[in-house]
Design a protein around this motif. Structure first.
Motif: not given
Length: 412
Positions: A147-152, A333-344, A346-356
């Protein structure tokens, strides 16, 4: 062992899931994607083809499905031979898809808690209202349901478990902070399904503090957080899925979720809410038409997937975990940094979709190879986090840790 995968949904997160499954299809089997609108599935498969995402030759097939029709979903699982179902459809369909998996023996993965369209912000713990009621059924059928295996929720749950296992002897608090420091260039939009987005914020804000559920109003409690890369950001105490499972595992710790909002978002949200336009209850127009205000607002806002080409900036999401180590106060503090342009790119999606979208594919790989094929229902914090986080490092979501020893990459 390769296992066929069925993706339910055709939004931005599904697009990322499709690309990541394709990139790892040497370890998965045949790929399928299904949604109410087959044309959306066809478009996602076309984007996979256009970007040459398939690692090895294989099939990727689109289907039309009403995910709230359990019998139809079960039939599609049988027809496709799917052994893993990644449900990234609306949060309204979870229990129907889960039931189909129980009936067919397919593993079930989702990224958000189930919601009843007629109810807003039910009593906690939210998982106890729906998913957890089927835990015994999953165990009896030998069905893995993660259950709930996205990012947050998802990755942040694994961060909390890792902090408890490896970095702290006792835990006093878990503060999950989600900051999107990106810009999409629209006057106003939500980063994912507006209906689900707004429903999160119109109800009671539940947090687990002092060994009990505490309640607040949305935007009542705000705090500035000093975050890597994105800097100091204001975030607000918000009700969220992971609080409801983490509080069950760590009942002696305060568990809170904080989300960043700009003043413009808050102002627009407040006006819409005060006018009753975020209500899920039907109203009649002067012409006698029955409409749901929230669905009307959703219809006039931009489709979140349309934001991707123009999105710039980064996200920072992670867990501040406080407690003790060797008898002294300690914090990680354990964390990730994601980049919207890099996500797009690679996948054609923005960073919020990518992290999920990346994490459920990592989970699918762990189910396929047996590491997480637990044959029962589990939240992410109940599973060994290290194989999962290692895969994320390799799949585009690198993990970092900041503590008394400094800020560094996290790997095992």
């Amino acid at each position: 062992m390769k296992k066929n995968v069925l993706i339910i949904g055709a939004g931005g997160v599904a697009q990322v899931v499709a690309h990541k499954c394709a990139q790892n299809n040497d370890r998965l089997g045949d790929l399928h994607i299904a949604s109410r609108t087959k044309a959306k599935c066809d478009a996602i498969i076309q984007s996979v083809t256009d970007k040459g995402a398939m690692k090895v030759a294989g099939s990727f097939t689109a289907h039309s499905i009403d995910a709230m029709d359990t019998a139809a979903v079960a039939a599609l699982i049988r027809d496709t031979g799917a052994q893993i179902v990644i449900n990234v459809g609306s949060a309204f369909v979870n229990m129907y898809v889960l039931e189909a998996c129980i009936q067919t023996g397919a593993a079930y993965l989702d990224t958000a808690i189930h919601e009843d369209p007629a109810k807003i912000c039910e009593i906690p713990p939210w998982y106890g209202n729906y998913e957890w009621k089927r835990r015994a059924d999953c165990a009896a059928a030998g069905v893995t349901a993660i259950l709930g295996v996205g990012f947050d929720p998802g990755v942040v749950n694994a961060y909390a478990r890792l902090a408890a296992d490896d970095y702290l002897d006792t835990i006093y608090s878990i503060d999950i902070v989600d900051i999107n420091a990106g810009s999409h260039g629209r006057w106003f939009s939500t980063n994912f399904d507006p209906e689900i987005n707004f429903r999160e914020f119109t109800g009671t804000v539940y947090s687990w503090q002092n060994g009990a559920w505490q309640t607040n109003k949305m935007f009542e409690v705000g705090k500035e957080w000093d975050m890597p890369v994105v800097g100091t950001q204001k975030a607000y105490l918000t009700g969220h899925d992971e609080v409801h499972s983490l509080s069950a595992r760590y009942p002696d710790a305060d568990v809170r979720f904080w989300m960043g909002f700009g003043d413009h978002y808050i102002n627009v949200f407040t006006v819409l809410n005060n006018l009753g336009l975020l209500s899920e209850r039907p109203v009649k127009t002067a012409e006698g038409l029955e409409v749901v205000p929230l669905k009307v607002v959703k219809a006039v806002l931009p489709d979140p997937s349309s934001l991707a080409p123009d999105y710039t900036g980064k996200t920072c999401i992670g867990d501040f975990v406080r407690g003790t180590k060797d008898g002294a106060p300690a914090e990680v503090f354990i964390y990730n940094i994601a980049d919207h342009e890099e996500a797009y790119a690679e996948t054609g999606a923005q960073g919020i979709s990518y992290t999920a979208g990346v994490p459920p594919v990592a989970a699918a790989l762990l189910v396929a190879d047996g590491t997480w094929d637990v044959k029962t229902m589990a939240n992410v914090e109940e599973l060994d986090p290290k194989p999962f986080l290692n895969l994320l490092n390799q799949m585009g979501l690198p993990n970092r840790i900041k503590d008394a020893k400094g800020d560094r990459a996290l790997s095992f």
